[in-house]
Design a protein around this motif. Sequence first.
Motif, PDB file in Angstrom:
ATOM      1  N   THR A 171     -41.055  -0.966  36.750  1.00  0.00           N
ATOM      2  CA  THR A 171     -41.652  -1.510  35.528  1.00  0.00           C
ATOM      3  C   THR A 171     -42.677  -0.572  34.885  1.00  0.00           C
ATOM      4  OG1 THR A 171     -43.277  -2.679  36.909  1.00  0.00           O
ATOM      5  CG2 THR A 171     -41.328  -3.922  36.219  1.00  0.00           C
ATOM      6  N   SER A 172     -43.171   0.405  35.637  1.00  0.00           N
ATOM      7  CA  SER A 172     -44.235   1.265  35.109  1.00  0.00           C
ATOM      8  C   SER A 172     -43.832   2.083  33.883  1.00  0.00           C
ATOM      9  CB  SER A 172     -44.761   2.196  36.208  1.00  0.00           C
ATOM     10  OG  SER A 172     -43.768   3.101  36.639  1.00  0.00           O
TER      11      SER A 172
ATOM     12  N   ILE B  96     -42.787  -8.275  30.296  1.00  0.00           N
ATOM     13  CA  ILE B  96     -44.112  -8.087  30.890  1.00  0.00           C
ATOM     14  C   ILE B  96     -44.935  -7.135  30.028  1.00  0.00           C
ATOM     15  CG2 ILE B  96     -45.372  -7.264  32.926  1.00  0.00           C
ATOM     16  CD1 ILE B  96     -42.908  -7.997  34.590  1.00  0.00           C
TER      17      ILE B  96
ATOM     18  N   ILE C 286     -44.680  -0.750  31.253  1.00  0.00           N
ATOM     19  CA  ILE C 286     -45.994  -1.388  31.326  1.00  0.00           C
ATOM     20  C   ILE C 286     -47.108  -0.353  31.227  1.00  0.00           C
ATOM     21  CG2 ILE C 286     -47.424  -3.011  32.600  1.00  0.00           C
ATOM     22  CD1 ILE C 286     -44.614  -4.011  31.786  1.00  0.00           C
TER      23      ILE C 286
ATOM     24  N   PHE D  18     -45.728  -0.040  39.735  1.00  0.00           N
ATOM     25  CA  PHE D  18     -44.426  -0.309  40.342  1.00  0.00           C
ATOM     26  C   PHE D  18     -43.374   0.475  39.569  1.00  0.00           C
ATOM     27  CE2 PHE D  18     -40.753  -3.312  41.039  1.00  0.00           C
ATOM     28  CZ  PHE D  18     -40.599  -3.001  42.379  1.00  0.00           C
TER      29      PHE D  18
ATOM     30  N   PHE E  96     -51.591  -8.775  37.995  1.00  0.00           N
ATOM     31  CA  PHE E  96     -50.135  -8.625  38.010  1.00  0.00           C
ATOM     32  C   PHE E  96     -49.701  -7.475  37.108  1.00  0.00           C
ATOM     33  CE2 PHE E  96     -45.955  -9.807  36.151  1.00  0.00           C
ATOM     34  CZ  PHE E  96     -45.189  -9.679  37.302  1.00  0.00           C
ATOM     35  N   VAL E  97     -50.328  -7.358  35.935  1.00  0.00           N
ATOM     36  CA  VAL E  97     -50.016  -6.268  35.005  1.00  0.00           C
ATOM     37  C   VAL E  97     -50.385  -4.921  35.620  1.00  0.00           C
ATOM     38  CG1 VAL E  97     -50.599  -5.245  32.774  1.00  0.00           C
ATOM     39  CG2 VAL E  97     -50.239  -7.709  32.957  1.00  0.00           C
TER      40      VAL E  97
ATOM     41  N   CYS F   4     -47.772  -4.016  38.134  1.00  0.00           N
ATOM     42  CA  CYS F   4     -46.534  -3.590  37.473  1.00  0.00           C
ATOM     43  C   CYS F   4     -46.661  -2.202  36.852  1.00  0.00           C
ATOM     44  CB  CYS F   4     -46.142  -4.599  36.391  1.00  0.00           C
ATOM     45  SG  CYS F   4     -45.548  -6.174  37.034  1.00  0.00           S
ATOM     46  N   SER F   5     -47.889  -1.808  36.481  1.00  0.00           N
ATOM     47  CA  SER F   5     -48.080  -0.487  35.891  1.00  0.00           C
ATOM     48  C   SER F   5     -47.918   0.623  36.930  1.00  0.00           C
ATOM     49  CB  SER F   5     -49.452  -0.393  35.234  1.00  0.00           C
ATOM     50  OG  SER F   5     -50.479  -0.451  36.200  1.00  0.00           O
TER      51      SER F   5
ATOM     52  N   SER G 153     -39.319  -5.788  32.554  1.00  0.00           N
ATOM     53  CA  SER G 153     -40.401  -4.883  32.174  1.00  0.00           C
ATOM     54  C   SER G 153     -40.701  -4.979  30.687  1.00  0.00           C
ATOM     55  CB  SER G 153     -40.029  -3.439  32.548  1.00  0.00           C
ATOM     56  OG  SER G 153     -38.950  -2.978  31.762  1.00  0.00           O
TER      57      SER G 153
ATOM     58  N   LEU H  66     -33.912  -5.893  35.404  1.00  0.00           N
ATOM     59  CA  LEU H  66     -35.163  -5.202  35.715  1.00  0.00           C
ATOM     60  C   LEU H  66     -35.809  -4.646  34.453  1.00  0.00           C
ATOM     61  CD1 LEU H  66     -34.122  -3.270  38.965  1.00  0.00           C
ATOM     62  CD2 LEU H  66     -35.801  -5.115  38.810  1.00  0.00           C
TER      63      LEU H  66
END
Length: 299
Positions: free
Chosen positions: A235-236, A213, A239, A232, A225-226, A229-230, A210, A206
Amino acid sequence: MSQLGLIIKNEYLTDLKSKSFWISTILVPILFGAFSIFIGFLVQDSEATKKLANPAAPDPSEMTGIQSMGMLCGIFLALFLMIYGAQIFNKVKKEKTNRVMEVLATCVTGRTMMLGKIISVGLLGLTQMLIWIALVVAVLGAILIAVQESIPLEYLTDSRIYLGLMWSFLFFLGGYVFYGSIYAACGAMTDKDNENQAYMTIITFLLLGSFYIGEYAVTNSTNPFVIFCSFFPFTSPTIAAVNAVAGAVPVWQSILALVVLYIFSALSVSLSGKIYTSSLLLKGKRFTPKDILIFLKSK
């Protein structure tokens, strides 16, 4: 002093006095610098090696200085989350296998023990980072004095640098609490090495996801998608930090991503605390998804 304060103080001072802390503090920047120099020489004249090493990396010539800073912040955030999260995991696993938790559980709650480890490792990491910063400043100062150069004042007065550091710290703090509580819960769930390794592999993938990405986000901040992810939480921390540091998105979007991350961090602490409390004294049992749901429903 409260029980949580005593646990934090004991854990922090014990780790601070350990030889492993000082060895890693000294060796990590040396090894990282040597590795960076080695890779630099390796790929200096090899386009194929550059593409093979990082096929998704943006062209440095197309990035501004602040975008480069955003990418570097994303790299270090993912790296630090893995390093300090693994420390939490190993501390919990060690106490579970040597039955120290059974003694502690008679005095304090599981959630207090978990928070104590998260906060103490965080303070230890902050101490380590401050030492590294002091070493870097000292080395750079010595180099500048030796070559009789000075740092341009525009770099010191550029507000974007300080804003970038602020965003990096805030996203790292939220991401550290979020992932730290997950690492602690996974470490408490089992005393079997193969299951521990499976949990670590999932979390590592995970964070690696991140990381990659984040590199893509440097020059593609408006990609749907970015943007997803920012927000989520897994991943935030990387990102959203990359976008905020680079100034690639509106300030309100970075603030909203930060608020969402902190909400999920609080939720993660609550849910992980339940798993931690319910499973820390259970040994030799293979937990099923049903067991974990029962833990989450507990008080």
